[in-house]
Design a protein around this motif. Structure first.
Motif, mmCIF file in Angstrom:
data_model
loop_
_atom_site.group_PDB
_atom_site.id
_atom_site.type_symbol
_atom_site.label_atom_id
_atom_site.label_comp_id
_atom_site.label_asym_id
_atom_site.label_seq_id
_atom_site.Cartn_x
_atom_site.Cartn_y
_atom_site.Cartn_z
ATOM 1 N N LEU A 16 -9.058 8.736 -4.007
ATOM 2 C CA LEU A 16 -9.111 7.629 -4.902
ATOM 3 C C LEU A 16 -7.890 6.851 -4.944
ATOM 4 C CD1 LEU A 16 -9.868 6.912 -7.924
ATOM 5 C CD2 LEU A 16 -8.196 8.444 -8.622
ATOM 6 N N VAL A 17 -8.188 5.472 -4.943
ATOM 7 C CA VAL A 17 -7.296 4.399 -4.702
ATOM 8 C C VAL A 17 -7.200 3.647 -6.122
ATOM 9 C CG1 VAL A 17 -6.866 2.101 -3.441
ATOM 10 C CG2 VAL A 17 -8.024 3.985 -2.409
ATOM 11 N N VAL A 18 -5.799 3.308 -6.362
ATOM 12 C CA VAL A 18 -5.502 2.790 -7.767
ATOM 13 C C VAL A 18 -4.918 1.402 -7.296
ATOM 14 C CG1 VAL A 18 -4.254 2.741 -9.870
ATOM 15 C CG2 VAL A 18 -5.098 5.045 -8.913
ATOM 16 N N ALA A 19 -5.509 0.154 -7.985
ATOM 17 C CA ALA A 19 -5.082 -1.118 -7.826
ATOM 18 C C ALA A 19 -4.263 -1.575 -8.993
ATOM 19 C CB ALA A 19 -6.056 -2.014 -7.475
ATOM 20 N N VAL A 35 0.852 -1.217 -0.146
ATOM 21 C CA VAL A 35 -0.023 0.152 0.138
ATOM 22 C C VAL A 35 0.922 1.269 -0.012
ATOM 23 C CG1 VAL A 35 -1.811 1.307 1.085
ATOM 24 C CG2 VAL A 35 -1.916 -1.244 1.308
ATOM 25 N N TRP A 36 0.802 1.962 -1.127
ATOM 26 C CA TRP A 36 1.500 3.271 -1.395
ATOM 27 C C TRP A 36 0.631 4.429 -1.154
ATOM 28 C CZ3 TRP A 36 6.878 2.829 -0.635
ATOM 29 C CH2 TRP A 36 7.396 1.661 -0.969
ATOM 30 N N CYS A 37 1.112 5.470 -0.672
ATOM 31 C CA CYS A 37 0.131 6.723 -0.455
ATOM 32 C C CYS A 37 0.991 7.780 -0.823
ATOM 33 C CB CYS A 37 -0.196 6.910 1.010
ATOM 34 S SG CYS A 37 -1.136 5.435 1.771
ATOM 35 N N VAL A 38 0.449 8.887 -1.723
ATOM 36 C CA VAL A 38 0.772 9.989 -2.150
ATOM 37 C C VAL A 38 0.471 11.128 -1.298
ATOM 38 C CG1 VAL A 38 1.273 11.740 -3.957
ATOM 39 C CG2 VAL A 38 0.507 9.296 -4.560
ATOM 40 N N GLY A 39 1.640 11.891 -0.722
ATOM 41 C CA GLY A 39 1.317 13.198 0.035
ATOM 42 C C GLY A 39 1.143 14.387 -0.472
ATOM 43 N N ARG A 40 0.294 15.302 -0.216
ATOM 44 C CA ARG A 40 -0.177 16.299 -0.844
ATOM 45 C C ARG A 40 -0.083 16.482 -2.189
ATOM 46 N NH1 ARG A 40 3.616 18.353 3.426
ATOM 47 N NH2 ARG A 40 5.164 18.205 2.274
ATOM 48 N N ASN A 41 -1.305 15.886 -2.668
ATOM 49 C CA ASN A 41 -1.534 15.803 -4.219
ATOM 50 C C ASN A 41 -2.783 16.834 -4.675
ATOM 51 O OD1 ASN A 41 -0.719 15.085 -6.713
ATOM 52 N ND2 ASN A 41 -1.671 13.017 -6.639
ATOM 53 N N TYR A 42 -3.297 17.493 -3.998
ATOM 54 C CA TYR A 42 -4.216 18.591 -4.161
ATOM 55 C C TYR A 42 -3.839 20.065 -3.693
ATOM 56 C CZ TYR A 42 -7.756 14.855 -5.280
ATOM 57 O OH TYR A 42 -8.527 13.760 -5.858
ATOM 58 N N ALA A 43 -3.624 21.210 -4.629
ATOM 59 C CA ALA A 43 -3.170 22.210 -4.123
ATOM 60 C C ALA A 43 -3.703 22.851 -2.714
ATOM 61 C CB ALA A 43 -3.262 23.436 -5.240
ATOM 62 N N ASP A 78 -0.574 -4.338 -5.718
ATOM 63 C CA ASP A 78 -0.202 -3.184 -5.217
ATOM 64 C C ASP A 78 -1.334 -2.341 -5.252
ATOM 65 O OD1 ASP A 78 2.277 -4.136 -4.486
ATOM 66 O OD2 ASP A 78 3.347 -3.107 -5.988
ATOM 67 N N VAL A 79 -1.530 -1.370 -4.230
ATOM 68 C CA VAL A 79 -2.523 -0.194 -4.346
ATOM 69 C C VAL A 79 -1.859 0.976 -4.169
ATOM 70 C CG1 VAL A 79 -4.375 -1.632 -3.894
ATOM 71 C CG2 VAL A 79 -3.431 -0.628 -1.967
ATOM 72 N N ILE A 80 -2.479 2.018 -4.606
ATOM 73 C CA ILE A 80 -1.932 3.562 -4.428
ATOM 74 C C ILE A 80 -3.069 4.496 -3.988
ATOM 75 C CG2 ILE A 80 -0.630 5.387 -5.312
ATOM 76 C CD1 ILE A 80 0.384 3.203 -7.390
ATOM 77 N N PHE A 81 -3.030 5.009 -2.726
ATOM 78 C CA PHE A 81 -3.718 6.019 -2.256
ATOM 79 C C PHE A 81 -3.076 7.419 -2.891
ATOM 80 C CE2 PHE A 81 -6.652 4.389 1.216
ATOM 81 C CZ PHE A 81 -6.318 3.058 1.099
ATOM 82 N N THR A 82 -4.120 7.965 -3.674
ATOM 83 C CA THR A 82 -3.496 9.025 -4.500
ATOM 84 C C THR A 82 -3.433 10.576 -4.068
ATOM 85 O OG1 THR A 82 -5.647 9.228 -5.637
ATOM 86 C CG2 THR A 82 -3.917 7.830 -6.733
#
Ligand code: MN
Length: 236
Positions: free
Chosen positions: A86-89, A27-35, A197-201
């Motif tokens: 949004l979660v991407v698999a 499980v990966w997560c992106v930090g700060r991806n909306y302005a 793998d899943v990515i929290f965006t």
């Protein structure tokens, strides 16, 4: 060969409309991806390279087809926050791929909550320490059933979160600073992405506290809904 202890249960997500399960690997997560969220967290939303943190696979709490899950209020925090994402698999191995190819590696999409101990995160930031205890705790990633990618071709969707019937977070997937394809391509330069793998965006603005008894309803246009009930803390 046999195991000396029983292997741990395989984390999984449900697949919308199907009885088969999607096995979760990382499980990966992106930090700060909306302005607007970057600004509310006191950061500059200029388009710097995305940064990532991880949750353990068993942080996933899979929602059934009806979209409802219950998670306990976690220990060691007085400020649990919701972040609707949004979660991407990932459905196909990806190593150092181009953004133009990235979406062909997606199995499907879901809506999830990146639950966060905001007080511990603030303390960690101040001390330049890692975020794990703020982000990677038990049951910190409730997630809806996955919709296969072919059934969600239009990324021009709204992303929303209501808590107890009140709107808390609202945004547009189109407002991602790093869109899904670029997130996948960028991450694939640093780690091998594999099926499971899943990515929290990342989350739009409006993050805020959850307390026991709250019911959070997460929606992304066209994806299965997620309803998260916050239960009392588990007995120590
Ligand atoms: Mn997040």
């Amino acid at each position: 060969m046999t195991w000396i202890l029983s292997p741990p249960p395989q984390p999984f997500l449900h697949v919308a409309g199907q009885s088969t399960l999607f096995a979760v690997r990382r499980v990966w997560c992106v930090g700060r991806n909306y302005a607007a969220h970057a600004r509310e967290m006191g950061a500059d939303p200029e388009r710097e390279p995305p940064f990532f943190f991880a949750k353990p696979a068993d942080a996933i709490v899979p929602a059934l087809q009806d979209g409802a899950v219950t998670v306990p209020y976690p220990p060691q925090t007085a400020n649990l926050h919701h972040e609707v994402e949004l979660v991407v698999a990932i459905g196909k191995s990806a190593r150092n791929i181009a953004a133009g190819q990235a979406l062909t590696h997606v199995f499907g999409y879901a809506v999830g909550l990146d639950l966060t101990r905001r007080d511990l995160q603030a303390a960690a930031k101040k001390l330049a320490q890692p975020w794990e205890m703020a982000k990677s705790f038990d049951a910190s990633a409730p997630c809806s059933a996955l919709l296969p990618a072919a059934e969600w071709p239009d990324h021009a969707a709204r992303i929303e979160l209501d808590v107890n019937g009140q709107r808390r977070q609202e945004g547009a997937i189109a407002d991602l600073i790093w869109p899904v394809a670029e997130v996948i391509a960028y991450l694939s330069r640093f780690v091998a992405l594999e099926p499971g793998d899943v990515i929290f965006t990342g989350t739009p603005e409006g993050v805020g506290p959850l307390v026991p008894g709250d019911v959070a309803v997460a929606c992304i246009t066209g994806l299965p809904e997620l309803t998260v009930r916050i239960a009392a803390p588990e007995a120590a």
